[in-house]
Design an enzyme around this catalytic site. Structure first.
Site, mmCIF file in Angstrom:
data_model
loop_
_atom_site.group_PDB
_atom_site.id
_atom_site.type_symbol
_atom_site.label_atom_id
_atom_site.label_comp_id
_atom_site.label_asym_id
_atom_site.label_seq_id
_atom_site.Cartn_x
_atom_site.Cartn_y
_atom_site.Cartn_z
ATOM 1 C CE1 TYR A 1 40.423 32.106 45.825
ATOM 2 C CE2 TYR A 1 39.801 32.387 43.538
ATOM 3 C CZ TYR A 1 39.758 32.813 44.841
ATOM 4 O OH TYR A 1 39.059 33.947 45.164
ATOM 5 C CE LYS B 1 42.500 34.732 43.342
ATOM 6 N NZ LYS B 1 41.403 35.568 43.808
ATOM 7 C CD GLU C 1 40.436 42.456 49.387
ATOM 8 O OE1 GLU C 1 41.000 42.459 48.280
ATOM 9 O OE2 GLU C 1 40.769 41.685 50.316
ATOM 10 N NE ARG D 1 46.880 36.519 43.240
ATOM 11 C CZ ARG D 1 45.870 37.239 42.733
ATOM 12 N NH1 ARG D 1 45.712 38.495 43.087
ATOM 13 N NH2 ARG D 1 45.036 36.690 41.875
HETATM 14 N N1 PDD Z 1 38.978 37.383 42.858
HETATM 15 N N2 PDD Z 1 40.397 40.933 46.208
HETATM 16 C C1 PDD Z 1 39.786 39.759 46.398
HETATM 17 C C2 PDD Z 1 39.270 39.430 47.750
HETATM 18 C C3 PDD Z 1 39.653 38.852 45.317
HETATM 19 O O1 PDD Z 1 39.041 37.650 45.520
HETATM 20 C C4 PDD Z 1 40.144 39.212 44.031
HETATM 21 C C5 PDD Z 1 40.054 38.280 42.855
HETATM 22 C C6 PDD Z 1 40.767 40.464 43.884
HETATM 23 C C7 PDD Z 1 41.340 40.917 42.574
HETATM 24 O O2 PDD Z 1 42.503 40.194 42.244
HETATM 25 P P1 PDD Z 1 42.927 39.962 40.722
HETATM 26 O O3 PDD Z 1 43.021 41.320 40.103
HETATM 27 O O4 PDD Z 1 44.239 39.311 40.811
HETATM 28 O O5 PDD Z 1 41.836 39.128 40.075
HETATM 29 C C8 PDD Z 1 40.882 41.297 44.987
HETATM 30 C C9 PDD Z 1 38.843 36.427 41.768
HETATM 31 C C10 PDD Z 1 38.625 37.072 40.440
HETATM 32 C C11 PDD Z 1 37.775 35.412 42.139
HETATM 33 O O6 PDD Z 1 37.736 35.072 43.306
HETATM 34 O O7 PDD Z 1 37.029 34.944 41.275
#
Ligand code: PDD
Length: 287
Positions: free
Chosen positions: A33, A151, A183, A52
């Protein structure tokens, strides 16, 4: 008002949008996703999210079921039809519906991927009160699988982490492996020490955040010093500032970790400045 959502090329009222019970996203969490934020009706960092997505699909031997142009058109169509000013577009691609349950992947020639997109309206996203106050985090062990750079929709453990945080009166959890923070449950983690911004280096241990990439680029352009290395909870508790980044929170200050105040216990100047720069620059580049 009912949303208009996207399922495999069709725009439908949400009540009419369905996916098979045999879809591998449902049975196997076999899907990936992306979440792209929307500010002023425009897409933030769209190119990064699409790049990505392509990487996540390739790492899982999944075919790309929709072109870049179609993705952009569908994102824009959903934003327009649902009149989203501030919010996000959620996009999910699964390995599709083979018509039965089987551990083996189906043949992509006969089982196309399922593509679903929907919007979430979040008025006030850019001026969030949480960003002014900062959030508290707790730490929990990182029990996720070891390909966190992909992801995937396997979000049960991050959801459990979020629930543990809420139960403890905090806003989120930081995940810890081998004594070091990987993280947040859905964001990348940072500390600031003596004006140096410290965040874990990229590897399969963390998601390669699109917001992270942009924030580090803007930080370097603003002559801020960035060090990519891991840090412990103890080091973070003793830091001057801490914050997280993601597409939905942008730059979000962290003011307390496991009950210990970070710095003055209020959002710090570096996080505040980075949030300002990020919002300003990414709005300029929004499409
Ligand atoms: N989550 N790390 C994890 C585990 C994440 O699920 C996310 C993003 C990020 C940050 O990635 P980005 O800057 O590309 O949003 C880091 C999204 C926002 C979600 O699951 O809703």
């Amino acid at each position: 008002m009912s949303r208009i959502v996207y399922v495999n090329g069709a725009y439908l009222p949400e009540e009419e949008a369905t996916v098979s019970i045999f879809d591998r996203g449902f049975l196997m969490a076999d899907g990936v996703y992306e979440v792209t934020s929307v500010l002023g009706g425009k897409l933030i960092d769209f190119e990064g999210h699409v790049a990505r997505l392509a990487r996540s699909l390739a790492e899982l031997d999944m075919a790309q079921p929709i072109s870049h142009q179609e993705l952009l058109a569908a994102h824009r169509e959903l934003v327009a039809r649902n009149e989203i000013d501030e919010g996000l577009v959620y996009l999910q691609v699964t390995r599709g519906n083979p018509g039965d349950r089987d551990f083996a992947f189906p043949d992509p020639e006969t089982t196309p991927g399922t593509v679903v997109m929907f919007t979430q309206s979040k008025p006030g996203l850019a001026n969030s009160p949480a960003a002014a106050a900062g959030i508290k985090v707790i730490s929990i062990p990182d029990l996720r699988w070891h390909r966190r750079d992909i992801k995937t929709v396997q979000l049960l453990y991050p959801s459990m982490g979020k629930m543990a945080a809420l139960a403890a009166g905090a806003g989120d959890a930081w995940l810890v492996e081998d004594g070091m923070v990987t993280e947040g449950t859905s964001n990348n983690a940072y500390i600031v020490k003596g004006h140096k911004i410290i965040t874990r280096e990229l590897s399969a241990d963390i998601l390669h955040g699109i917001t992270r990439a942009a924030v580090l680029r803007y930080a370097a352009e603003a002559q801020m010093v960035v060090e990519e290395r891991s840090f412990s909870i103890e080091e973070a508790q003793g830091a001057d500032e801490a914050f997280v980044t993601s597409a939905t929170t942008f730059v979000m200050p962290v003011v307390e970790i496991d009950g210990a105040s970070v710095g003055a216990g209020t959002p710090g100047p570096v996080a505040g400045r980075l949030r300002e720069i990020y919002l300003e620059e990414s709005l300029k580049a929004a499409i």
